[in-house]
Structures are given as C-alpha cells and as structure tokens.
Design an enzyme around this catalytic site. Structure first.
Site: not given
Ligand code: NAI
Length: 242
Positions: A155, A157, A159
């Site tokens: 993860y 890497a 990001k």
């Molecule tokens: P979440 O799990 O609610 O949302 C992630 C979304 O990505 C989901 O809607 C999922 O369906 C979608 N997704 C997964 N695989 C996919 C694919 N192959 N094609 C298209 N969409 C896909 O999680 P969250 O927290 O809303 O995450 C959103 C972004 O924020 C991510 O990039 C995550 O790494 C980043 N992030 C989240 C943090 C947290 O604490 N929640 C902290 C830092 C970054």
C-alpha cells in the site's frame, strides 16, 4: 465555485469518493461517479447530488484495473458531459500483511488498483484536458506513502508511487493549463479503517480524532479551485504525519 465543470471520481461509491462527489456537486460541478461494486449506492449518491444541488450526476461502472474498460468509460463520460475538467483518482484497496507473509497477489492487486488504476484513468482523460487547455487531477494518496507503515509495504509503495506520478504529470502538463496534486489522508472513518482499534489510533493523532470523508472532500474541493497550486501533496491527517 465549480459551475460548468465536470468531475469524474473513481471509487465514487466508497466513503471518501462519495464525500468528494457531494462536496464538488455542492460547488456546482456535474458528477461522473465511477464505481466498481455497489451499484445501488452509486445511484443513491448521484440522486443526492442532483436533488440537493441541481447538478447532473451519472454513475458509470468502471474497474480501474482494466485498461480497455477505463478507455470505454472515459469516452462515455466525454460523450455524456462534453468534457471533464476534474479527475479524482480515488479508488483504492488495502491487503495488509507483514512483508514476510505478503503474497505476490497482495502486492500486485494493491499496485494494480491504487497506482496502475490512476495511470489508466489519467492516460485516457488527459488528452481531452490537453485539447481544452484546462484540467485538474487529484490523486488520493495516503500518509502511508509519506512515512511508510507496518504491514503496508504494498500500500505504501502504491501511495508513494502516486506522489511521484502526481509531480511528474504536474511538471509535464503545467504549460498546457493542467494542474495535478495529491491528497494524503491520515486515518479517515470509512470501510477501510473500520477494523482498526480506534481508541489506540486516536491517541496518536494530534487532533485526537479520526478524519471524516467530508474533511478530505473539503481539501479536494480546495485543490479543484486553487488555480495556482500544482505538484502539491496536501496532508489531511489531523497532524499525524507532520
Ligand atoms: P472505501 O473502501 O470506502 O472506498 C474505496 C473505493 O474504491 C470503493 O468504492 C471501491 O469499490 C473502490 N474500488 C476498489 N477496487 C476498485 C477497482 N478495481 N476499480 C474501481 N474502484 C475500485 O475506502 P476509502 O477510505 O473511501 O478510500 C478511498 C481512497 O482513500 C483510497 O484510495 C484509499 O487508499 C485512500 N485513503 C483512505 C484512508 C482512510 O483512512 N480511509 C487514508 C488514506 C488514504
């Protein structure tokens, strides 16, 4: 304000993605909400954007790991809206494990969604932005990409890769009127962090609380409107990575 602009948001039915969709819609942007699962939620969020803010919001099924599908969807968005001024590469997954236990698939899957997915979408949308001489790309990175994190070699890497990607796109396309920035959220209350022990994490955060999707969405809207900001990595982390 973002009236007259169209924002495409990947992972748009997730916690942070839906927050960004609603915030950009509240500032007048039309929304192309890309989702890979949870069609019902995608429609619900689009309806909320339309009912609350009077913008056009359309869901598009899109797995960002699939190069051909991202091309078809990008073309479909342009056909529907005429242009895309804002691209938010937000789709992301975790497959946390200590390095010694990490399987090849754990590494590949995370890189494929988090980093390659952003490449696919940007590769297809950027030519339209270049033609229009206007565009704003926002990549959702993470504080893990800045500091590294236990159990997150894959993860972190992906990001950190997004940050290099962001700065390179920013440099390549600044002269064409296109900006590219990254957000680095800390611990945000979504599906992704629901397994964590919140009490143990909270004490480590200077602001003593988890962030909300709205906290990240406000920062995304700032980047969408900040005409003189490019190549920036904006932490939205309650101070944890300062
Ligand atoms: P979440 O799990 O609610 O949302 C992630 C979304 O990505 C989901 O809607 C999922 O369906 C979608 N997704 C997964 N695989 C996919 C694919 N192959 N094609 C298209 N969409 C896909 O999680 P969250 O927290 O809303 O995450 C959103 C972004 O924020 C991510 O990039 C995550 O790494 C980043 N992030 C989240 C943090 C947290 O604490 N929640 C902290 C830092 C970054």
């Amino acid at each position: 304000m973002l009236i007259g602009k169209t924002a495409a948001i990947t992972g748009g039915s997730g916690g942070i993605g839906s927050g960004i969709a609603l915030e950009l819609a509240s500032r007048g942007a039309d929304i192309a909400l890309l989702y890979s699962s949870n069609e019902e939620d995608a429609w619900k969020i689009c309806r909320r954007c339309q009912d609350a803010y009077g913008v056009t919001a359309v869901p598009f099924l899109c797995d960002v790991t699939d190069f051909d599908m991202t091309k078809r969807v990008s073309d479909g968005i342009i056909k529907t809206f005429g242009s895309v001024e804002i691209l938010v590469n937000n789709a992301g997954i975790t497959r946390d494990k200590l390095m010694i236990a990490m399987r090849k698939e754990d590494f590949d899957d995370v890189i494929d969604v988090n980093l390659r997915g952003a490449f696919h979408m940007t590769r297809h949308i950027l030519p339209f932005m270049v033609r229009k001489k206007e565009g704003c790309i926002i990549n959702v990175s993470s504080v893990s990409g800045l500091t590294g994190n236990l159990g997150q070699v894959n993860y972190a890497a992906s990001k950190a890769g997004l940050i290099g990607f962001t700065k390179s796109v920013a440099r390549e396309y600044a002269s064409r009127g296109i900006r590219c920035n990254a957000l680095a959220p800390g611990f945000i209350e979504t599906q992704m962090t629901k397994e964590l022990n919140h009490d143990m994490v909270r004490v480590q955060i200077p602001l003593k609380r988890f962030g909300t999707p709205e906290d990240v969405a406000k920062a995304a809207a700032f980047l969408a409107e900040a005409d003189y900001v490019t190549g920036e990595v904006l932490r939205v982390d309650g101070g944890i990575a300062m």
